[in-house]
Design an enzyme around this catalytic site. Structure first.
Site, short mmCIF file in Angstrom:
data_model
loop_
_atom_site.label_atom_id
_atom_site.label_comp_id
_atom_site.label_asym_id
_atom_site.label_seq_id
_atom_site.Cartn_x
_atom_site.Cartn_y
_atom_site.Cartn_z
N ASP A 194 0.64 -1.11 -0.02
CA ASP A 194 0.17 -0.01 -0.17
C ASP A 194 0.77 1.26 -0.05
O ASP A 194 1.97 1.14 0.01
CB ASP A 194 -0.75 -0.08 1.34
N LYS A 216 -3.69 3.61 -3.13
CA LYS A 216 -4.11 4.56 -3.80
C LYS A 216 -3.17 5.85 -3.70
O LYS A 216 -2.78 6.11 -2.58
CB LYS A 216 -5.61 4.90 -3.54
N MET A 326 -9.21 8.07 9.40
CA MET A 326 -9.82 8.42 8.06
C MET A 326 -10.96 9.61 8.10
O MET A 326 -12.13 9.43 7.53
CB MET A 326 -10.47 7.11 7.41
N1 SAH Z 1 -4.41 -0.77 9.30
C1 SAH Z 1 -4.27 0.83 9.67
C2 SAH Z 1 -5.31 1.69 9.15
C3 SAH Z 1 -5.71 1.88 8.14
S1 SAH Z 1 -7.03 3.17 7.75
C4 SAH Z 1 -3.63 0.98 10.91
O1 SAH Z 1 -3.92 -0.04 11.80
O2 SAH Z 1 -3.06 1.91 11.45
C5 SAH Z 1 -5.80 4.54 7.37
C6 SAH Z 1 -6.07 5.58 8.09
O3 SAH Z 1 -5.10 5.28 9.37
C7 SAH Z 1 -5.70 6.90 7.78
O4 SAH Z 1 -6.70 7.44 7.01
C8 SAH Z 1 -5.38 7.53 9.00
O5 SAH Z 1 -6.35 7.90 9.81
C9 SAH Z 1 -4.76 6.43 9.78
N2 SAH Z 1 -3.09 6.59 9.68
C10 SAH Z 1 -2.41 5.61 9.15
N3 SAH Z 1 -1.12 5.59 9.46
C11 SAH Z 1 -1.21 6.80 9.93
C12 SAH Z 1 -0.08 7.82 10.22
N4 SAH Z 1 1.34 7.53 10.18
N5 SAH Z 1 -0.59 9.14 10.76
C13 SAH Z 1 -1.67 9.53 10.95
N6 SAH Z 1 -2.64 8.75 10.63
C14 SAH Z 1 -2.37 7.34 10.06
#
Ligand code: SAH
Length: 404
Positions: A194, A216, A326
């Site tokens: 991703d 994406k 998100m």
């Molecule tokens: N599986 C991931 C989440 C995926 S959904 C997890 O467990 O972290 C994607 C969302 O995760 C983004 O829109 C944001 O809200 C959050 N996110 C992921 N990485 C991030 C980061 N480094 N800093 C801030 N938000 C993050």
């Protein structure tokens, strides 16, 4: 000269003479190897007693006699009496059972290797001449660190059945992937990745590992989930080890469950390597504990994609911590729903963009002003929104954090 073998001790009786610290340490290892351990010693360490109470091993609380070696596959002589250890080693020799003599490794018929395990690999180091435990441990540590750092190509060379490993790469800082995640990357023939997470790790994979980017980005359309599932299954069915590298944890808003399901119905082996989810780690790194004694006892992790649902509003009102992923574009709706539901306008809010990565930024405010603050600072995804008292500035430096 000593030969190094991998012994399968699972369910096999290992008799240990002695109950002190040396015996305890070695017993822990025999237990982790699945051996049926019998400890014979008039006295035993707290650790051994606890294992005996839990039924992990059998403790005969008396001095060892030759008959204790009955049915033994392997013997460890680890009493504090060198003469007795020699005696036990002699009984073992007469019975043709291998024996480690802990008081002098050169006197037994076996030596303990300095060992470590890495997924389905074990590293073992022995010296073939004069025993020198610190030296073999140093070699083992160096080799283990090398493997755990992902520095060794662990791809399988024998044709095997393919498989899929869903790996959570953590929030972005490459140091926050797990050791198993790192190993899995070193085993990969194909990596399907991703845009989020510790994608920097991909620079370490060998050039002939196929990297397929399905993330994406603003200028390309996302690959549909069904297509991603198909890619994973197809490569695995062709006999490859496929690592599906995902941001955070694969099962937290990562659609990892759908990918695992696709593998299972296709008859493909799937392993899930949990990751450090951004929901908890991004606030943590920014100094925000999602729970804190006297401040918040619950935390709700939710998707803000479609605004705030009833559970999120109820949590805001109740004083629980609400962590929203998100949620950047729907922030005004989320805030409005919370206020309309009865949450205090003073409720602290923090938004952390690019958590744990270069460019990390925290925007603060409360339910009344955070939407304006976010517009002003131009908050962009990826970002984690934290709503609740734990998000107040300087919480950890304040008296509140000391509440007994
Ligand atoms: N599986 C991931 C989440 C995926 S959904 C997890 O467990 O972290 C994607 C969302 O995760 C983004 O829109 C944001 O809200 C959050 N996110 C992921 N990485 C991030 C980061 N480094 N800093 C801030 N938000 C993050």
């Amino acid at each position: 000269m000593t030969a190094l073998f991998g012994l399968d001790l699972r369910g096999r009786r290992v008799v240990v003479a002695g109950g002190g610290t040396v015996a305890s340490r070695r017993v822990r290892r025999f237990l982790s190897e699945g051996a049926a351990v019998v400890v014979v010693a008039p006295d035993a360490s707290d650790d051994l007693r606890r294992h005996a109470q839990h039924g992990d091993l059998e403790w005969r609380d008396r001095g060892i006699v030759e008959e204790d070696l009955n049915d033994a596959w392997f013997v460890l002589a680890a009493t504090d009496d060198a003469g007795l250890n020699d005696q036990v080693a002699a009984w073992a020799e007469a019975r043709r059972v291998f024996c480690i003599d802990a008081s002098d490794a050169s006197r037994g018929t076996a030596r303990q290797a300095a060992a470590s395990t890495h997924g389905d690999l074990a590293i073992g180091v022995i010296s073939t001449d004069a025993p020198d435990p610190a030296r073999i441990r140093a070699v083992r540590d160096a080799l283990a660190a090398h493997v755990d750092a992902g520095a060794v190509d662990l791809r399988r060379h024998r044709d095997g059945t393919g498989r899929v490993i869903l790996v959570g790469s953590g929030p972005g800082d490459p140091g926050l992937i797990t050791v198993r995640g790192r190993q899995a990357l070193a085993e990969a023939d194909v990596v399907v990745t991703d845009r989020l997470g510790a994608t920097e790790l991909l620079v370490t994979v060998p050039y002939d590992v196929e990297v397929i980017n399905v993330g994406k980005s603003p200028d390309n359309h996302p690959v549909p989930q069904a297509e991603i599932n198909r890619i994973l299954v197809e490569h695995a069915l062709a006999g490859r080890t496929v690592v599906r590298l995902k941001g955070g944890d694969p099962f937290v808003f990562g659609r990892g469950g759908e990918e695992a399901h696709a593998c299972i119905v296709a008859g493909v082996d799937v392993e899930v390597v949990p990751g450090v989810t951004s929901a908890l780690s991004v606030p943590a790194r920014a100094g925000i504990p999602v729970t804190q004694r006297g401040v918040a006892t619950s935390v709700l992790v939710t998707s803000g994609h479609a605004g705030a649902d009833r559970a999120a509003v109820a949590a805001m009102v109740s004083g629980a911590t609400v962590v929203i992923l998100m949620g950047v574009s729907a922030l005004p709706e989320i805030v409005a729903a919370g206020l309309a539901g009865g949450a205090s306008p003073e409720t602290p809010v923090a938004i952390i963009e690019k958590g744990t990565m270069q460019g990390e930024r925290v925007t603060r405010g409360n339910l009344a002003d955070i939407a304006d603050n976010a517009t002003e600072t131009g908050v962009k995804p990826p970002a984690v929104i934290v709503i609740g008292d734990v998000a107040r500035p300087e919480l950890l430096a304040s008296e509140i954090a000391a509440t007994p």
